[in-house]
Design a protein around this motif. Structure first.
Motif, PDB file in Angstrom:
ATOM      1  N   VAL A 264       0.678  -1.033   0.064  1.00 20.00           N
ATOM      2  CA  VAL A 264      -0.401   0.072  -0.002  1.00 20.00           C
ATOM      3  C   VAL A 264       0.649   1.431  -0.307  1.00 20.00           C
ATOM      4  O   VAL A 264       0.051   2.128  -0.252  1.00 20.00           O
ATOM      5  CB  VAL A 264      -1.181  -0.080   1.403  1.00 20.00           C
ATOM      6  N   ALA A 265       1.893   1.550   1.038  1.00 16.93           N
ATOM      7  CA  ALA A 265       3.093   2.475   0.588  1.00 16.93           C
ATOM      8  C   ALA A 265       3.750   2.671   0.066  1.00 16.93           C
ATOM      9  O   ALA A 265       4.738   3.162  -0.725  1.00 16.93           O
ATOM     10  CB  ALA A 265       3.545   1.981   1.895  1.00 16.93           C
ATOM     11  N   THR A 266       3.668   1.942  -1.242  1.00 17.87           N
ATOM     12  CA  THR A 266       4.454   2.147  -3.071  1.00 17.87           C
ATOM     13  C   THR A 266       3.901   3.549  -3.398  1.00 17.87           C
ATOM     14  O   THR A 266       2.960   3.446  -4.574  1.00 17.87           O
ATOM     15  CB  THR A 266       4.757   0.917  -3.536  1.00 17.87           C
ATOM     16  N   PRO A 267       4.467   4.383  -3.218  1.00 16.03           N
ATOM     17  CA  PRO A 267       3.860   5.839  -3.775  1.00 16.03           C
ATOM     18  C   PRO A 267       4.887   5.867  -4.903  1.00 16.03           C
ATOM     19  O   PRO A 267       4.389   7.294  -5.492  1.00 16.03           O
ATOM     20  CB  PRO A 267       3.890   6.619  -2.897  1.00 16.03           C
ATOM     21  N   CYS A 268       5.320   5.221  -5.901  1.00 13.12           N
ATOM     22  CA  CYS A 268       6.512   5.609  -6.348  1.00 13.12           C
ATOM     23  C   CYS A 268       6.032   6.210  -8.029  1.00 13.12           C
ATOM     24  O   CYS A 268       6.010   7.615  -8.324  1.00 13.12           O
ATOM     25  CB  CYS A 268       7.142   5.043  -7.748  1.00 13.12           C
ATOM     26  N   PRO A 269       4.708   6.632  -8.608  1.00  8.65           N
ATOM     27  CA  PRO A 269       4.269   7.194  -9.759  1.00  8.65           C
ATOM     28  C   PRO A 269       3.727   9.009  -8.806  1.00  8.65           C
ATOM     29  O   PRO A 269       3.766   9.744  -9.846  1.00  8.65           O
ATOM     30  CB  PRO A 269       3.354   7.352 -10.117  1.00  8.65           C
ATOM     31  N   LEU A 570      -3.795   9.611   1.679  1.00 12.33           N
ATOM     32  CA  LEU A 570      -4.502   8.106   1.461  1.00 12.33           C
ATOM     33  C   LEU A 570      -4.233   6.915   1.557  1.00 12.33           C
ATOM     34  O   LEU A 570      -4.339   5.622   1.669  1.00 12.33           O
ATOM     35  CB  LEU A 570      -5.648   8.214  -0.294  1.00 12.33           C
ATOM     36  N   SER A 571      -2.462   6.761   0.975  1.00 10.47           N
ATOM     37  CA  SER A 571      -1.265   5.651   1.416  1.00 10.47           C
ATOM     38  C   SER A 571      -1.196   5.751   3.044  1.00 10.47           C
ATOM     39  O   SER A 571      -1.668   4.683   3.369  1.00 10.47           O
ATOM     40  CB  SER A 571      -0.492   6.124   0.494  1.00 10.47           C
ATOM     41  N   VAL A 572      -1.261   6.122   3.285  1.00  7.63           N
ATOM     42  CA  VAL A 572      -1.251   6.064   5.153  1.00  7.63           C
ATOM     43  C   VAL A 572      -2.382   5.434   5.183  1.00  7.63           C
ATOM     44  O   VAL A 572      -2.295   4.723   6.633  1.00  7.63           O
ATOM     45  CB  VAL A 572      -0.726   7.815   5.954  1.00  7.63           C
ATOM     46  N   ALA A 573      -3.689   5.939   5.069  1.00  8.96           N
ATOM     47  CA  ALA A 573      -4.478   5.321   5.677  1.00  8.96           C
ATOM     48  C   ALA A 573      -4.832   4.087   5.186  1.00  8.96           C
ATOM     49  O   ALA A 573      -5.491   3.375   5.969  1.00  8.96           O
ATOM     50  CB  ALA A 573      -6.161   6.262   5.206  1.00  8.96           C
ATOM     51  N   LEU A 591      -5.431  -1.324  -4.737  1.00  5.48           N
ATOM     52  CA  LEU A 591      -5.828   0.300  -3.766  1.00  5.48           C
ATOM     53  C   LEU A 591      -4.602   1.065  -4.532  1.00  5.48           C
ATOM     54  O   LEU A 591      -5.148   2.877  -4.652  1.00  5.48           O
ATOM     55  CB  LEU A 591      -6.323   0.078  -2.603  1.00  5.48           C
ATOM     56  N   GLN A 592      -3.810   1.049  -4.270  1.00  2.00           N
ATOM     57  CA  GLN A 592      -2.663   2.248  -4.445  1.00  2.00           C
ATOM     58  C   GLN A 592      -2.496   2.513  -6.032  1.00  2.00           C
ATOM     59  O   GLN A 592      -1.959   4.110  -6.260  1.00  2.00           O
ATOM     60  CB  GLN A 592      -0.885   1.347  -3.852  1.00  2.00           C
TER      61      GLN A 592
END
Length: 620
Positions: A264-269, A570-573, A591-592
């Protein structure tokens, strides 16, 4: 070549991820889960390998990004048997990168349109005929044919006929403009009327459009400071992610929850959405005649709190303009303007040129002068239509026909008085002045409305002139008789009040433009030195273009911040929900992906920013 190689690699990784994930799903439903898991592993490994190479390259360059989280999530998913989740993350990462590249291409499209319009050849008159020559072969003085639909290749003047030009590529103005013979024309305009001849005044590499293209290319290569700022938080975000994943594992003795948190914590883009918003802002600003030299300048432009304005050519028109006419008995205003302007066609003095332009604007038909003789700095004498005409300073005219009894006209500081004699009689006087730009009062009010707290005038002109020009303006400070180094000192002093924007157009403004947090040059007629030193160039000779530029910068920055804060929030949630066991690794990956696509699409909204000032103008 490097960009093409990178594009092919992104397409290949995305293709591997899509085919591998789909093939694995087909094998799973065919009752071969073992082969499905093996297929998902093979799908993940190439993407993971490319990601590791990218991370190592970034670390060597001293950059630390959130791509590390993506590598950890894929690795953890493979280690703990969540091959499907690993494959989904691989698809998310490769698809996100490809979507990001597509988004940046969409954001840059208007700038590419500008670059693609660069003409390569010109039609030159030669020996009574026409020849098509390379643009580099055009020299000042050459006579060029500009056909309907042609882009004007070099700066010049209209040599024959009248020109109707579309300046939208330069200024953002939709309505074509008409140019009369001898009017100056900027390269990059499109001929929407009949063919006309252009007398080249500059070589191609020295012309306006070539300079604009160079500035655009420089802007495209910039990196946004907000992106670097986001990278600074990468270590903290990584620490929070690892801590939460470890806590979930420790509290429940379930490693799958840790995997779900990492996925879920993968926010690369996500972080790449910041430069998309800012590059989109650069492109949007260019459509309004504001060329911003990179994302760094745009981000600073959005936070300006102090504005320092030069006077001549910035706050004022920068050229003499006829403001009043005094006529002696026996003459009419139209008569003295016609005769004086006809004679002044023989002079290149700025006052003479201003008089000729004014007469033409009033529809007066000028005739060629005869026996014209100019005394540099004093005046011109000659014959026009059978009349003996004198145009010049009061002393120049008085020496030839005697004292002027009406020469006591009261004038504002900085204005110039021109006396006219016709047939040995004093015919009248013309007053010229460098007038305030139209709409300046409203402009200053609107600038304060978008967050500019302090507005200062800085000029090298005399105090009396500065005070006369700025009377009634909403200024916090007027500084006159400044040398270039004193302007720099003023800029440095004003830093204490917040980011400083300096606007100027002369060579003497270049040091101050470079010293300011954001320097803005009047690029249409300003000196090349000021445009080179500035961070922003106004492509049309109008100070009010700075207003939509600032509004677009603020809008793009706000959209970029939304992309960061909403996406990470949103990622943290989702991470918390995953730690509590409400989200599986596969669900977390999906979700991510939704979050990343949403923030990138949100960043592209910067392409549709409509400045408030433009909406108000349209409403008026």
């Amino acid at each position: 070549m490097a960009e093409q190689h990178q594009d092919r690699l992104q397409k290949a990784l995305l293709g591997i991820a899509v085919i591998g994930l789909a093939s694995g799903a087909a094998l799973w439903f065919a009752g071969r889960p073992d082969l499905a898991r093996f297929g998902w592993i093979l799908t993940t490994l190439p993407v993971l390998a490319a990601l590791v190479v990218e991370i190592v390259t970034s670390l060597r360059a001293g950059e630390f990004g959130l791509d590390i989280v993506a590598a950890l999530s894929m690795t953890a998913a493979l280690v703990f048997g969540e091959e499907l989740a690993a494959a989904v993350v691989a698809l998310m990462y490769s698809g996100g990168n490809y979507l990001e590249a597509f988004a940046e291409g969409r954001a840059r499209r208007e700038m590419h349109d500008l670059l693609s319009r660069v003409p390569r050849t010109a039609m030159r008159h030669q020996d009574g005929g026409l020849e098509e020559v390379p643009l580099d072969a055009v020299e000042p003085g050459d006579r060029l044919l500009i056909r309907r639909g042609d882009v004007v290749p070099v700066d010049g003047t209209v040599a024959s006929g009248r020109a109707v030009l579309d300046l939208s590529a330069l200024t953002g103005e939709a309505m074509p403009q008409r140019f009369e013979p001898e009017d100056a024309v900027l390269s990059g305009a499109t001929n929407t009327g009949e063919a006309f001849d252009l007398a080249a005044t500059r070589r191609a590499e020295e012309s306006t459009y070539a300079g604009i293209v160079r500035l655009v290319e420089a802007a495209q290569k910039s990196k946004a400071p907000m992106a670097r700022l986001a990278d600074q938080y990468s270590m903290g975000f990584l620490a929070v992610t690892v801590t939460l994943a470890w806590a979930a594992w420790w509290a429940t003795d379930d490693p799958i929850r840790a995997v779900a948190v990492l996925v879920v914590a993968t926010p690369c883009p996500l972080i790449l959405a910041v430069p998309v918003a800012l590059v989109a802002g650069l492109s949007r600003a260019a459509r309004f005649g504001v060329l911003i030299k990179g994302a760094k300048a745009l981000e600073i432009l959005a936070r300006v709190r102090t504005l320092i304005l030069d006077k001549t050519g910035t706050l004022t028109e920068g050229r003499p303009k006829l403001v009043s006419v005094e006529v002696e008995a026996g003459f009419s205003e139209a008569e003295i303007l016609h005769l004086a302007a006809s004679l002044d066609q023989a002079s290149k003095h700025p006052i003479a040129q201003a008089l000729v332009m004014e007469a033409r604007a009033r529809g007066l038909a000028l005739v060629p002068p005869e026996a014209a003789e100019e005394m540099p700095g004093e005046g011109v004498s000659g014959r026009v239509g059978g009349h003996s005409v004198l145009v010049g300073g009061a002393d120049f005219v008085a020496q030839r026909i005697g004292p002027d009894g009406g020469n006591g006209t009261n004038r504002e500081a900085g204005s110039v008085l021109v006396s006219i004699g016709i047939d040995s009689r004093h015919a009248g006087r013309l007053v010229f002045s460098d007038v305030l730009r139209e709409g300046t009062h409203n402009l200053l009010s609107r600038l304060r409305g978008i967050g500019v707290d302090r507005i200062v005038l800085a000029t090298g002109d005399r105090h009396a002139v500065a005070n006369a020009v700025t009377e009634g303006l909403d200024l916090d400070l007027v500084r006159a008789e400044l040398t270039p180094d004193q302007k720099v000192l003023l800029v440095l002093t004003e830093h204490k009040n917040g980011p400083v924007m300096m606007v100027g157009d002369g060579v003497n403004d270049a040091p101050a433009l470079a010293a300011a947090d954001i320097g803005v040059a009047m690029g249409a007629r300003g000196a090349a030195a000021s445009a080179e030193a500035a961070d922003v160039v106004l492509l049309v000779d109008r100070l009010d273009r700075a207003l939509p530029g600032m509004e677009i910068a603020q809008g793009a920055r706000n959209i970029a911040l939304q992309s960061v804060f909403v996406g990470i929030g949103l990622s943290v949630a989702g991470m918390i929900a995953a730690a509590m066991g409400h989200i599986t690794p596969v669900q977390g990956a999906l979700l991510q992906e939704v979050i990343d696509v949403a923030v990138i699409l949100n960043a592209l909204r910067a392409l549709r920013i409509v400045p408030r000032s433009e909406r108000q103008t349209a409403a008026d």
